[in-house]
Design a protein around this motif. Structure first.
Motif, PDB file in Angstrom:
ATOM      1  N   ASP A 166       1.014  -1.232  -0.044  1.00 26.07           N
ATOM      2  CA  ASP A 166       0.013   0.120  -0.010  1.00 26.07           C
ATOM      3  C   ASP A 166       0.765   1.326  -0.070  1.00 26.07           C
ATOM      4  O   ASP A 166       0.433   2.222  -0.795  1.00 26.07           O
ATOM      5  CB  ASP A 166      -0.854   0.066   1.232  1.00 26.07           C
ATOM      6  N   SER A 167       1.947   1.226   0.915  1.00 23.70           N
ATOM      7  CA  SER A 167       2.971   2.434   0.874  1.00 23.70           C
ATOM      8  C   SER A 167       3.522   2.535  -0.505  1.00 23.70           C
ATOM      9  O   SER A 167       3.700   3.690  -0.925  1.00 23.70           O
ATOM     10  CB  SER A 167       3.639   2.622   1.982  1.00 23.70           C
ATOM     11  N   ALA A 168       3.960   1.424  -1.028  1.00 23.13           N
ATOM     12  CA  ALA A 168       4.714   1.652  -2.392  1.00 23.13           C
ATOM     13  C   ALA A 168       3.706   2.101  -3.498  1.00 23.13           C
ATOM     14  O   ALA A 168       4.030   2.780  -4.405  1.00 23.13           O
ATOM     15  CB  ALA A 168       5.216   0.263  -2.569  1.00 23.13           C
ATOM     16  N   ALA A 169       2.411   1.565  -3.379  1.00 20.54           N
ATOM     17  CA  ALA A 169       1.636   2.037  -4.357  1.00 20.54           C
ATOM     18  C   ALA A 169       0.856   3.499  -4.351  1.00 20.54           C
ATOM     19  O   ALA A 169       0.899   4.251  -5.443  1.00 20.54           O
ATOM     20  CB  ALA A 169       0.189   1.204  -4.310  1.00 20.54           C
ATOM     21  N   ALA A 170       1.148   4.034  -2.903  1.00 19.67           N
ATOM     22  CA  ALA A 170       0.841   5.453  -3.039  1.00 19.67           C
ATOM     23  C   ALA A 170       1.914   6.360  -3.284  1.00 19.67           C
ATOM     24  O   ALA A 170       1.630   7.412  -3.669  1.00 19.67           O
ATOM     25  CB  ALA A 170       0.314   5.633  -1.481  1.00 19.67           C
ATOM     26  N   THR A 171       3.297   5.845  -3.046  1.00 17.50           N
ATOM     27  CA  THR A 171       4.397   6.694  -3.381  1.00 17.50           C
ATOM     28  C   THR A 171       4.547   6.652  -4.845  1.00 17.50           C
ATOM     29  O   THR A 171       5.305   7.659  -5.725  1.00 17.50           O
ATOM     30  CB  THR A 171       5.431   6.412  -2.578  1.00 17.50           C
ATOM     31  N   LEU A 172       4.356   5.514  -5.463  1.00 19.57           N
ATOM     32  CA  LEU A 172       4.955   5.222  -6.762  1.00 19.57           C
ATOM     33  C   LEU A 172       3.511   5.075  -7.531  1.00 19.57           C
ATOM     34  O   LEU A 172       3.020   3.898  -7.905  1.00 19.57           O
ATOM     35  CB  LEU A 172       5.548   4.298  -7.061  1.00 19.57           C
ATOM     36  N   ASP A 173       2.923   6.155  -8.138  1.00 21.96           N
ATOM     37  CA  ASP A 173       1.741   5.844  -8.748  1.00 21.96           C
ATOM     38  C   ASP A 173       2.193   5.999 -10.371  1.00 21.96           C
ATOM     39  O   ASP A 173       2.718   6.985 -11.009  1.00 21.96           O
ATOM     40  CB  ASP A 173       0.804   7.151  -8.621  1.00 21.96           C
ATOM     41  N   PHE A 174       2.376   4.814 -10.786  1.00 18.21           N
ATOM     42  CA  PHE A 174       3.085   4.470 -12.179  1.00 18.21           C
ATOM     43  C   PHE A 174       2.168   5.342 -13.250  1.00 18.21           C
ATOM     44  O   PHE A 174       2.925   5.688 -14.303  1.00 18.21           O
ATOM     45  CB  PHE A 174       3.016   2.930 -12.471  1.00 18.21           C
ATOM     46  N   ALA A 175       1.107   5.350 -13.102  1.00 13.72           N
ATOM     47  CA  ALA A 175       0.388   5.999 -14.303  1.00 13.72           C
ATOM     48  C   ALA A 175       0.262   7.321 -14.481  1.00 13.72           C
ATOM     49  O   ALA A 175       0.637   8.020 -15.455  1.00 13.72           O
ATOM     50  CB  ALA A 175      -1.325   5.722 -14.231  1.00 13.72           C
ATOM     51  N   SER A 176       0.640   8.048 -13.180  1.00 20.36           N
ATOM     52  CA  SER A 176       0.971   9.470 -13.205  1.00 20.36           C
ATOM     53  C   SER A 176       2.297   9.868 -13.680  1.00 20.36           C
ATOM     54  O   SER A 176       2.574  10.811 -14.239  1.00 20.36           O
ATOM     55  CB  SER A 176       0.837  10.016 -11.860  1.00 20.36           C
ATOM     56  N   ILE A 177       3.281   8.900 -13.362  1.00 16.56           N
ATOM     57  CA  ILE A 177       4.458   9.139 -13.562  1.00 16.56           C
ATOM     58  C   ILE A 177       4.591   8.901 -15.335  1.00 16.56           C
ATOM     59  O   ILE A 177       5.450   9.707 -15.902  1.00 16.56           O
ATOM     60  CB  ILE A 177       5.664   8.111 -12.888  1.00 16.56           C
ATOM     61  N   ARG A 178       4.106   7.840 -15.801  1.00 14.64           N
ATOM     62  CA  ARG A 178       3.917   7.545 -17.150  1.00 14.64           C
ATOM     63  C   ARG A 178       3.573   8.903 -18.062  1.00 14.64           C
ATOM     64  O   ARG A 178       4.060   9.514 -18.831  1.00 14.64           O
ATOM     65  CB  ARG A 178       3.216   6.433 -17.638  1.00 14.64           C
ATOM     66  N   ASP A 179       2.356   9.606 -17.282  1.00 19.11           N
ATOM     67  CA  ASP A 179       1.683  10.795 -17.969  1.00 19.11           C
ATOM     68  C   ASP A 179       2.786  12.080 -17.955  1.00 19.11           C
ATOM     69  O   ASP A 179       3.023  12.675 -18.869  1.00 19.11           O
ATOM     70  CB  ASP A 179       0.432  11.163 -17.180  1.00 19.11           C
ATOM     71  N   GLU A 180       3.472  11.984 -16.838  1.00 18.75           N
ATOM     72  CA  GLU A 180       4.629  13.183 -16.527  1.00 18.75           C
ATOM     73  C   GLU A 180       5.611  12.922 -17.575  1.00 18.75           C
ATOM     74  O   GLU A 180       6.243  13.819 -18.255  1.00 18.75           O
ATOM     75  CB  GLU A 180       4.983  13.220 -15.293  1.00 18.75           C
ATOM     76  N   VAL A 181       6.087  11.602 -17.694  1.00 19.61           N
ATOM     77  CA  VAL A 181       7.346  11.565 -18.758  1.00 19.61           C
ATOM     78  C   VAL A 181       6.837  11.759 -20.196  1.00 19.61           C
ATOM     79  O   VAL A 181       7.581  12.240 -20.824  1.00 19.61           O
ATOM     80  CB  VAL A 181       7.831  10.105 -18.408  1.00 19.61           C
TER      81      VAL A 181
ATOM     82  N   ARG B  56       7.316  18.178 -24.712  1.00 22.56           N
ATOM     83  CA  ARG B  56       8.004  19.460 -24.609  1.00 22.56           C
ATOM     84  C   ARG B  56       9.306  19.315 -25.187  1.00 22.56           C
ATOM     85  O   ARG B  56       9.834  20.456 -25.766  1.00 22.56           O
ATOM     86  CB  ARG B  56       8.084  19.929 -23.129  1.00 22.56           C
ATOM     87  N   VAL B  57      10.261  18.507 -24.828  1.00 23.64           N
ATOM     88  CA  VAL B  57      11.572  18.395 -25.610  1.00 23.64           C
ATOM     89  C   VAL B  57      11.336  18.235 -26.932  1.00 23.64           C
ATOM     90  O   VAL B  57      12.229  18.852 -27.545  1.00 23.64           O
ATOM     91  CB  VAL B  57      12.136  17.090 -24.866  1.00 23.64           C
ATOM     92  N   ASP B  58      10.341  17.338 -27.295  1.00 21.34           N
ATOM     93  CA  ASP B  58      10.379  17.351 -28.683  1.00 21.34           C
ATOM     94  C   ASP B  58       9.784  18.538 -29.316  1.00 21.34           C
ATOM     95  O   ASP B  58      10.205  18.918 -30.517  1.00 21.34           O
ATOM     96  CB  ASP B  58       9.121  16.395 -29.365  1.00 21.34           C
ATOM     97  N   ALA B  59       9.367  19.540 -28.810  1.00 21.36           N
ATOM     98  CA  ALA B  59       8.693  20.701 -29.279  1.00 21.36           C
ATOM     99  C   ALA B  59       9.988  21.599 -29.299  1.00 21.36           C
ATOM    100  O   ALA B  59       9.714  22.918 -30.093  1.00 21.36           O
ATOM    101  CB  ALA B  59       7.442  21.408 -28.426  1.00 21.36           C
ATOM    102  N   THR B  60      11.048  21.439 -28.291  1.00 20.81           N
ATOM    103  CA  THR B  60      12.019  22.588 -28.503  1.00 20.81           C
ATOM    104  C   THR B  60      12.965  22.398 -29.829  1.00 20.81           C
ATOM    105  O   THR B  60      13.111  21.499 -30.457  1.00 20.81           O
ATOM    106  CB  THR B  60      13.049  22.123 -27.332  1.00 20.81           C
ATOM    107  N   PRO B  61      13.392  23.773 -30.116  1.00 19.35           N
ATOM    108  CA  PRO B  61      14.063  23.476 -31.421  1.00 19.35           C
ATOM    109  C   PRO B  61      15.594  22.968 -31.359  1.00 19.35           C
ATOM    110  O   PRO B  61      16.220  23.042 -30.379  1.00 19.35           O
ATOM    111  CB  PRO B  61      14.305  25.080 -31.723  1.00 19.35           C
ATOM    112  N   ARG B  62      16.009  22.319 -32.437  1.00 21.58           N
ATOM    113  CA  ARG B  62      17.180  21.450 -32.592  1.00 21.58           C
ATOM    114  C   ARG B  62      18.170  22.471 -32.832  1.00 21.58           C
ATOM    115  O   ARG B  62      17.986  23.593 -33.023  1.00 21.58           O
ATOM    116  CB  ARG B  62      17.169  20.315 -33.445  1.00 21.58           C
TER     117      ARG B  62
END
Length: 152
Positions: free
Chosen positions: A88-103, A109-115
């Motif tokens: 339960d504590s690991a699931a609360a701290t590591l919300d994989f879905a939100s981490i995936r969305d943030e990544v 944003r990185v792809d949108a920056t000019p090269r």
């Protein structure tokens, strides 16, 4: 208040002891009525007492086994509760879905920056336009502020 006193019934004869109940932990009978040992009882009663003592021994072994199983189950339950708490504590701290969305958002944003190529062309265009505008201002001046500084 009236005082209540217990009454004890005496056995029919003092020579014959009366067996009330076997002792729960010792397996020996309580004798009421005389100080005669229990060995004077009829032959069928010792067999019954032996059988009763065997039953008590089996019951004691079953109780010991039950206590061991209960201890094992209690330890397993405690271990399971600790594991569930950790999950339960690991699931609360590591919300994989939100981490995936943030990544994914960071990748966009990185792809949108000019090269490098876009930055180089922008820098080159800025330099050329700056030089051109500087030459025009020096030659013609800024209307209303000053005239041209270069001779025509």
């Amino acid at each position: 208040m009236a005082k209540i006193e217990p009454t004890v019934a005496a056995p029919a004869s003092a020579a014959e002891p009366t067996i009330v109940t076997p002792a729960p932990s010792h397996g020996t009978p309580y004798i009421v009525g005389s100080a005669t040992p229990a060995a004077d009882t009829p032959a069928s009663e010792p067999r019954g007492l032996d059988q009763l003592s065997r039953i008590e021994e089996k019951a004691a072994r079953i109780e010991e086994k039950f206590a061991r199983y209960e201890a094992v189950l209690t330890r397993a339950e405690a271990s399971l509760e600790r594991s569930a708490h950790k999950v339960d504590s690991a699931a609360a701290t590591l919300d994989f879905a939100s981490i995936r969305d943030e990544v994914a958002a960071l990748r966009q944003r990185v792809d949108a920056t000019p090269r490098f190529g876009a930055l180089f062309v922008t820098g080159l265009a800025t330099a050329v336009l700056t030089v051109l505008l500087t030459v025009l201002v020096l030659k013609f001046g800024v209307p209303g502020l000053f005239g041209g500084l270069l001779s025509r």
